[in-house]
Scaffold this active site. Structure first.
Site, mmCIF file in Angstrom:
data_model
loop_
_atom_site.group_PDB
_atom_site.id
_atom_site.type_symbol
_atom_site.label_atom_id
_atom_site.label_comp_id
_atom_site.label_asym_id
_atom_site.label_seq_id
_atom_site.Cartn_x
_atom_site.Cartn_y
_atom_site.Cartn_z
ATOM 1 N N TYR A 156 -60.650 -62.541 -5.534
ATOM 2 C CA TYR A 156 -60.267 -61.471 -6.461
ATOM 3 C C TYR A 156 -61.027 -60.171 -6.163
ATOM 4 O O TYR A 156 -60.389 -59.142 -5.881
ATOM 5 C CB TYR A 156 -60.455 -61.939 -7.902
ATOM 6 C CG TYR A 156 -60.064 -60.900 -8.933
ATOM 7 C CD1 TYR A 156 -58.736 -60.475 -9.040
ATOM 8 C CD2 TYR A 156 -61.002 -60.337 -9.784
ATOM 9 C CE1 TYR A 156 -58.378 -59.513 -9.982
ATOM 10 C CE2 TYR A 156 -60.647 -59.389 -10.726
ATOM 11 C CZ TYR A 156 -59.333 -58.970 -10.817
ATOM 12 O OH TYR A 156 -58.969 -58.020 -11.742
ATOM 13 N N LYS A 160 -59.664 -56.502 -4.503
ATOM 14 C CA LYS A 160 -59.791 -55.196 -5.172
ATOM 15 C C LYS A 160 -60.597 -54.207 -4.313
ATOM 16 O O LYS A 160 -60.353 -53.001 -4.373
ATOM 17 C CB LYS A 160 -60.401 -55.366 -6.568
ATOM 18 C CG LYS A 160 -59.536 -56.187 -7.536
ATOM 19 C CD LYS A 160 -58.190 -55.536 -7.854
ATOM 20 C CE LYS A 160 -57.416 -56.283 -8.942
ATOM 21 N NZ LYS A 160 -56.132 -55.673 -9.280
HETATM 22 P P1 NAD Z 1 -52.274 -60.184 -17.356
HETATM 23 O O1 NAD Z 1 -52.473 -61.523 -16.746
HETATM 24 O O2 NAD Z 1 -52.095 -60.051 -18.820
HETATM 25 O O3 NAD Z 1 -51.032 -59.433 -16.631
HETATM 26 C C1 NAD Z 1 -50.771 -59.596 -15.276
HETATM 27 C C2 NAD Z 1 -49.391 -59.065 -14.982
HETATM 28 O O4 NAD Z 1 -49.107 -59.320 -13.599
HETATM 29 C C3 NAD Z 1 -48.313 -59.764 -15.797
HETATM 30 O O5 NAD Z 1 -47.344 -58.820 -16.235
HETATM 31 C C4 NAD Z 1 -47.682 -60.739 -14.803
HETATM 32 O O6 NAD Z 1 -46.318 -60.973 -15.046
HETATM 33 C C5 NAD Z 1 -47.849 -59.979 -13.494
HETATM 34 N N1 NAD Z 1 -47.815 -60.897 -12.372
HETATM 35 C C6 NAD Z 1 -48.615 -61.974 -12.157
HETATM 36 N N2 NAD Z 1 -48.224 -62.596 -11.033
HETATM 37 C C7 NAD Z 1 -47.165 -61.906 -10.527
HETATM 38 C C8 NAD Z 1 -46.328 -62.042 -9.390
HETATM 39 N N3 NAD Z 1 -46.498 -63.027 -8.506
HETATM 40 N N4 NAD Z 1 -45.345 -61.133 -9.188
HETATM 41 C C9 NAD Z 1 -45.152 -60.123 -10.049
HETATM 42 N N5 NAD Z 1 -45.915 -59.923 -11.157
HETATM 43 C C10 NAD Z 1 -46.895 -60.817 -11.389
HETATM 44 O O7 NAD Z 1 -53.500 -59.353 -16.864
HETATM 45 P P2 NAD Z 1 -54.031 -57.871 -17.102
HETATM 46 O O8 NAD Z 1 -55.421 -58.012 -17.528
HETATM 47 O O9 NAD Z 1 -53.099 -57.048 -17.900
HETATM 48 O O10 NAD Z 1 -54.034 -57.413 -15.561
HETATM 49 C C11 NAD Z 1 -53.343 -56.284 -15.079
HETATM 50 C C12 NAD Z 1 -54.137 -55.707 -13.933
HETATM 51 O O11 NAD Z 1 -55.420 -55.304 -14.417
HETATM 52 C C13 NAD Z 1 -54.406 -56.693 -12.780
HETATM 53 O O12 NAD Z 1 -54.221 -56.031 -11.547
HETATM 54 C C14 NAD Z 1 -55.879 -57.053 -12.970
HETATM 55 O O13 NAD Z 1 -56.492 -57.409 -11.763
HETATM 56 C C15 NAD Z 1 -56.422 -55.767 -13.540
HETATM 57 N N6 NAD Z 1 -57.699 -55.887 -14.273
HETATM 58 C C16 NAD Z 1 -57.776 -56.565 -15.453
HETATM 59 C C17 NAD Z 1 -59.004 -56.632 -16.120
HETATM 60 C C18 NAD Z 1 -59.176 -57.364 -17.432
HETATM 61 O O14 NAD Z 1 -60.316 -57.544 -17.870
HETATM 62 N N7 NAD Z 1 -58.105 -57.749 -18.099
HETATM 63 C C19 NAD Z 1 -60.128 -56.012 -15.571
HETATM 64 C C20 NAD Z 1 -59.997 -55.338 -14.365
HETATM 65 C C21 NAD Z 1 -58.776 -55.267 -13.734
#
Ligand code: NAD
Length: 248
Positions: A156, A160
């Site tokens: 992961y 990033k």
């Molecule tokens: P989440 O799991 O709620 O959402 C993830 C989204 O990605 C969902 O809409 C899902 O349908 C989509 N997805 C997953 N696999 C997929 C695939 N194979 N094809 C197409 N779409 C797919 O998570 P989130 O926290 O909303 O994450 C969104 C972004 O934010 C990600 O890139 C994650 O790395 C990043 N992020 C999240 C956090 C956190 O603490 N939540 C922190 C830093 C970065």
């Protein structure tokens, strides 16, 4: 409204940060194509949005983000529907927690596939359209682990770190075509990705955040709204931390 008349694609728009970004963009006057991985989850998200406002200009699509042909067809459908493409938000992502000692390389590759390779595929498709138009904005969802690393699930943070490299490189390459490329690096944000963590894990995390709380999905959406807007017209190649000044 900051995004009046703009057309945006948000990948991973069915929930969490992506869903809040879709809603934030619609509330700022944009027309939005919400991308998800499956028809069922896309339909649920569209229904939820229409319950908020039945007049939201939003469509839902679910191409395989690693398939150039499927992605190009989906982007064409967005342009056919809304007339142009101003903003691409590469937000779909998966996190991982495996220890290096029992990490299958296929799982490691899954993180690289969605978090990096799919961003390449979608950015390439968007850049072709935006170059023709003479302008555009590509925004990526990075993470604070792209700066600090993390002590498990190394695929992961590795993905990033690579995403930041792609962001900065495309910013340099596409500036001549008037396409800006930036990333937002969220800290721990209240979505499904962290929803199942117990309080014993959450509380020590909050102690490392000087602002004293986890991020809300709207905090990240607001950063995307600013970076997509004309107010950010001289900003490109930036990885913007939105993390309450967390010290990991
Ligand atoms: P989440 O799991 O709620 O959402 C993830 C989204 O990605 C969902 O809409 C899902 O349908 C989509 N997805 C997953 N696999 C997929 C695939 N194979 N094809 C197409 N779409 C797919 O998570 P989130 O926290 O909303 O994450 C969104 C972004 O934010 C990600 O890139 C994650 O790395 C990043 N992020 C999240 C956090 C956190 O603490 N939540 C922190 C830093 C970065």
């Amino acid at each position: 409204m900051l995004l009046e008349g703009k057309v945006a694609i948000v990948t991973g728009g069915t929930r969490g940060i992506g869903y809040s970004t879709v809603k934030g963009f619609l509330d700022q006057g944009a027309k939005v194509a919400l991308f998800g991985s499956r028809k069922e989850t896309v339909d649920i998200a569209l229904e939820k949005l229409r319950a908020e406002n039945e007049n939201y200009p939003v469509i839902g699509l679910y191409p395989n983000l690693l398939d150039t042909k499927e992605v190009e067809e989906a982007f064409k459908e967005v342009v056919d529907t809304f007339g142009r493409l101003d903003v691409l938000i590469n937000n779909a992502g998966i996190s991982q927690k495996e220890s290096i000692y029992d990490y299958d390389v296929k799982d490691f590759e899954k993180a690289i596939d969605l978090n990096v390779n799919a961003v390449f595929v979608c950015s390439q498709a968007a850049a072709k359209i935006m170059k023709e138009q003479g302008e555009g904005v590509i925004l990526n969802t990075s993470s604070m682990v792209s700066i600090y690393g993390q002590p498990s699930g190394c695929g992961y943070p590795t993905s990033k770190f690579a995403l930041n490299g792609l962001t900065k490189s495309l910013a340099r390459e596409l500036a001549k075509d008037n396409i800006r490329v930036n990333a937002v690096a969220p800290g721990v944000t209240k979505t499904d990705m962290v929803a199942n963590l117990p309080d014993s894990v959450i509380q020590p995390i909050i102690k490392t955040i000087p602002l004293g709380r986890m991020g809300e999905p709207e905090d990240i959406a607001n950063a995307f709204i600013f970076l997509a807007s004309d107010m950010a017209s001289y900003i490109t190649g930036v990885i913007l931390s939105v993390d309450g000044c967390a010290r990991v």
